[in-house]
Write a protein that holds these residues in place. Structure first.
Motif, PDB file in Angstrom:
ATOM      1  N   PRO A   1       0.823  -1.202   0.000  1.00  0.00           N
ATOM      2  CA  PRO A   1       0.000   0.000   0.000  1.00  0.00           C
ATOM      3  C   PRO A   1       0.864   1.262   0.000  1.00  0.00           C
ATOM      4  O   PRO A   1       2.068   1.196   0.291  1.00  0.00           O
ATOM      5  N   PRO A   2       0.283   2.405  -0.306  1.00  0.00           N
ATOM      6  CA  PRO A   2       1.035   3.663  -0.275  1.00  0.00           C
ATOM      7  C   PRO A   2       1.677   3.890   1.088  1.00  0.00           C
ATOM      8  O   PRO A   2       1.103   3.571   2.128  1.00  0.00           O
ATOM      9  N   GLY A   3       2.895   4.431   1.058  1.00  0.00           N
ATOM     10  CA  GLY A   3       3.610   4.718   2.295  1.00  0.00           C
ATOM     11  C   GLY A   3       4.599   3.645   2.699  1.00  0.00           C
ATOM     12  O   GLY A   3       5.456   3.882   3.551  1.00  0.00           O
ATOM     13  N   VAL A   4       4.497   2.454   2.103  1.00  0.00           N
ATOM     14  CA  VAL A   4       5.410   1.357   2.436  1.00  0.00           C
ATOM     15  C   VAL A   4       6.585   1.384   1.456  1.00  0.00           C
ATOM     16  O   VAL A   4       6.379   1.453   0.241  1.00  0.00           O
ATOM     17  N   PRO A   5       7.818   1.336   1.927  1.00  0.00           N
ATOM     18  CA  PRO A   5       8.972   1.409   1.022  1.00  0.00           C
ATOM     19  C   PRO A   5       9.068   0.187   0.113  1.00  0.00           C
ATOM     20  O   PRO A   5       8.634  -0.910   0.467  1.00  0.00           O
ATOM     21  N   ASP A   6       9.645   0.396  -1.071  1.00  0.00           N
ATOM     22  CA  ASP A   6       9.762  -0.678  -2.054  1.00  0.00           C
ATOM     23  C   ASP A   6      10.601  -1.845  -1.560  1.00  0.00           C
ATOM     24  O   ASP A   6      10.461  -2.969  -2.055  1.00  0.00           O
ATOM     25  N   ASP A   7      11.485  -1.586  -0.592  1.00  0.00           N
ATOM     26  CA  ASP A   7      12.347  -2.670  -0.105  1.00  0.00           C
ATOM     27  C   ASP A   7      11.721  -3.442   1.058  1.00  0.00           C
ATOM     28  O   ASP A   7      12.411  -4.207   1.741  1.00  0.00           O
ATOM     29  N   PHE A   8      10.418  -3.267   1.279  1.00  0.00           N
ATOM     30  CA  PHE A   8       9.781  -3.927   2.429  1.00  0.00           C
ATOM     31  C   PHE A   8       9.956  -5.439   2.369  1.00  0.00           C
ATOM     32  O   PHE A   8      10.298  -6.075   3.370  1.00  0.00           O
ATOM     33  N   TYR A   9       9.710  -6.048   1.206  1.00  0.00           N
ATOM     34  CA  TYR A   9       9.810  -7.505   1.118  1.00  0.00           C
ATOM     35  C   TYR A   9      11.267  -7.972   1.240  1.00  0.00           C
ATOM     36  O   TYR A   9      11.519  -9.112   1.638  1.00  0.00           O
ATOM     37  N   SER A  10      12.224  -7.113   0.901  1.00  0.00           N
ATOM     38  CA  SER A  10      13.625  -7.449   1.148  1.00  0.00           C
ATOM     39  C   SER A  10      13.882  -7.538   2.650  1.00  0.00           C
ATOM     40  O   SER A  10      14.618  -8.413   3.122  1.00  0.00           O
ATOM     41  N   ARG A  11      13.238  -6.661   3.400  1.00  0.00           N
ATOM     42  CA  ARG A  11      13.359  -6.709   4.861  1.00  0.00           C
ATOM     43  C   ARG A  11      12.703  -7.970   5.413  1.00  0.00           C
ATOM     44  O   ARG A  11      13.202  -8.585   6.370  1.00  0.00           O
ATOM     45  N   VAL A  12      11.582  -8.358   4.819  1.00  0.00           N
ATOM     46  CA  VAL A  12      10.925  -9.596   5.232  1.00  0.00           C
ATOM     47  C   VAL A  12      11.824 -10.795   4.948  1.00  0.00           C
ATOM     48  O   VAL A  12      11.909 -11.737   5.756  1.00  0.00           O
ATOM     49  N   GLN A  13      12.539 -10.771   3.813  1.00  0.00           N
ATOM     50  CA  GLN A  13      13.446 -11.860   3.482  1.00  0.00           C
ATOM     51  C   GLN A  13      14.563 -11.976   4.515  1.00  0.00           C
ATOM     52  O   GLN A  13      14.919 -13.072   4.949  1.00  0.00           O
ATOM     53  N   GLN A  14      15.115 -10.845   4.944  1.00  0.00           N
ATOM     54  CA  GLN A  14      16.156 -10.869   5.971  1.00  0.00           C
ATOM     55  C   GLN A  14      15.616 -11.443   7.281  1.00  0.00           C
ATOM     56  O   GLN A  14      16.286 -12.223   7.966  1.00  0.00           O
ATOM     57  N   LEU A  15      14.383 -11.072   7.608  1.00  0.00           N
ATOM     58  CA  LEU A  15      13.732 -11.598   8.812  1.00  0.00           C
ATOM     59  C   LEU A  15      13.537 -13.107   8.698  1.00  0.00           C
ATOM     60  O   LEU A  15      13.805 -13.862   9.650  1.00  0.00           O
ATOM     61  N   ALA A  16      13.077 -13.554   7.532  1.00  0.00           N
ATOM     62  CA  ALA A  16      12.852 -14.993   7.320  1.00  0.00           C
ATOM     63  C   ALA A  16      14.151 -15.778   7.473  1.00  0.00           C
ATOM     64  O   ALA A  16      14.167 -16.864   8.065  1.00  0.00           O
ATOM     65  N   GLN A  17      15.220 -15.242   6.935  1.00  0.00           N
ATOM     66  CA  GLN A  17      16.508 -15.930   7.047  1.00  0.00           C
ATOM     67  C   GLN A  17      16.947 -16.056   8.500  1.00  0.00           C
ATOM     68  O   GLN A  17      17.492 -17.091   8.904  1.00  0.00           O
ATOM     69  N   ARG A  18      16.713 -15.019   9.287  1.00  0.00           N
ATOM     70  CA  ARG A  18      17.108 -15.072  10.710  1.00  0.00           C
ATOM     71  C   ARG A  18      16.376 -16.177  11.450  1.00  0.00           C
ATOM     72  O   ARG A  18      16.909 -16.753  12.400  1.00  0.00           O
TER      73      ARG A  18
END
Length: 308
Positions: free
Chosen positions: A132-149
Motif C-alpha cells: 500500500p502507499p507509504g510502504v517502502p519498495d524494499d519492504f519484502y527485502s526486509r521480510v526476506q532478511q527476517l525470514a533468514q534469521r
C-alpha cells in the motif's frame, strides 16, 4: 500488507450512468496473503494470516476472516481497509474489476508489521500482494532478511519495484510472477516460451530464488529450478471468474511442498488448483474436491526445455 474486502456481483448488463441491478452479492476476505491462507485451509493445511486492518471496513474484514475460521494476527492501522469490486456481466461473460490502491500507511504501521513477523515460526513464510502507499519498495527485502534469521523459506508473489528489490537481494525460496510481471522484472519482451524459461532459469542460476514459477493464464505455467525448467499446459475448464486463480496456484504449491511432495508434483497440484479457481464465480477460490478431480487431467510429465 494490503488486504481487501472482495465484493462480487452479477448483472445482466453493465451500463454507464444508469443503475445496474445486481442479481448476486457476495463478500469475501481478500488480498494475496489472505487468499493463500484460505486455500491452504481448504486443502487441509494450517496457515496463520498476518494482515493490516483499519477503519469500519477493517472491522468487517476481521469478521469475514472469523467466518472462514482462519487463524489470524491483526495489525491495526488508522486508514480504512480497501474494498475491491468485481462485476460479472452475464450477457457477455465479461468480468469488470475495480481495485483501489489501499490506505496510506505510516512508518510506524509498516514497521509494526515487521515486529509481528518477528514472532512467526514456520517452514514457509508467504508474502503476497501489493504494497500500500507509504510502504517502502524494499519492504519484502526486509521480510526476506527476517525470514533468514528465523530459518523460514520465503515465498513471494508481488510485482513492480517491490518484486525487483526483493529478487535483487537474493536468497528467496520461490517467486511466482505472472508472465507480465516477469517481463517487467527482467525488462525484456519474452515473446517465446523458450525466452520465458531462460529468463526464469537465469534467476535460479544466479541464486536469487531457488524456484521460479511463471503463470501464463490459458498457456499454463513454467517452473524453473536447479534441476532444470519445465512447462505444464493449463487444464481447459469453463471460465466463471479469473479472480484468485494465481493465489490458488501458489497456495496449492506451498501446501504440496509443505507435505514434502516432489517439486514437479507440487507444480502439477498448483496447475489443478489454478484451474479449479477459474471454475468458481466471483471472489470464491478453488475447492479441494475440484482440485483433486482436475489433478488427473494434468499431464504426469512436464515438458522439459533444453538443458533441463
Amino acid at each position: 500488507m494490503n488486504p481487501a474486502i472482495d465484493v462480487a456481483y452479477e448483472a445482466d448488463r453493465v451500463f454507464h450512468t444508469r443503475k445496474i441491478r445486481a442479481r448476486q452479492e457476495h463478500y469475501d476476505p481478500g488480498g494475496g496473503g489472505i487468499n493463500v491462507a484460505r486455500v491452504i485451509a481448504r486443502l487441509g493445511g494450517t496457515a496463520r494470516a498476518y494482515y493490516l486492518s483499519g477503519g469500519a471496513t477493517g472491522c468487517a474484514l476481521d469478521g469475514l476472516l472469523d467466518q472462514h475460521v482462519l487463524v489470524r494476527s491483526r495489525i491495526p492501522i488508522r486508514g480504512d481497509t480497501r474494498v475491491s469490486t468485481s462485476i460479472y456481466e452475464r450477457e457477455t461473460g465479461k468480468e469488470f474489476r475495480v481495485v483501489p490502491r489501499g490506505p496510506e500507511l505510516t512508518a510506524e504501521e509498516w514497521q509494526a508489521a515487521l515486529t509481528h513477523l518477528e514472532g512467526a515460526r514456520s517452514d514457509f513464510l508467504v508474502a503476497s500482494g501489493s504494497l500500500p502507499p507509504g510502504v517502502p519498495d524494499d519492504f519484502y527485502s526486509r521480510v526476506q532478511q527476517l525470514a533468514q534469521r528465523h530459518d523460514m523459506r520465503l515465498i513471494l508473489d508481488t510485482s513492480g519495484n517491490a518484486l525487483r528489490q526483493a529478487v535483487s537481494g537474493g536468497g528467496l525460496y520461490l517467486i511466482k510472477p505472472s508472465i507480465g510481471e516477469l517481463r517487467q522484472l527482467v525488462d525484456r519482451a519474452l515473446t517465446q516460451e523458450r525466452d520465458i524459461a531462460a529468463a526464469a532459469q537465469e534467476i535460479v542460476d544466479s541464486g536469487r530464488s531457488q524456484y521460479v514459477a511463471v503463470t501464463m493464464g490459458r498457456d499454463g505455467a513454467i517452473l524453473a529450478s536447479g534441476a532444470g525448467t519445465w512447462r505444464l499446459p493449463a487444464v481447459a475448464v469453463e471460465t466463471r471468474s479469473a479472480v484468485g486463480a494465481g493465489d490458488s496456484f501458489l497456495a496449492a504449491m506451498v501446501f504440496a511442498l509443505g507435505c514434502e511432495r516432489d517439486p514437479l508434483e507440487a507444480f502439477r497440484y498448483a496447475i489443478a488448483a489454478g484451474a479449479a479457481a477459474v471454475l468458481t464465480p466471483g471472489t470464491d477460490l478453488c475447492h479441494r474436491e475440484d482440485v483433486e478431480r482436475l489433478l488427473s487431467l494434468v499431464p504426469s510429465m512436464a515438458a522439459a526445455f533444453d538443458g533441463a
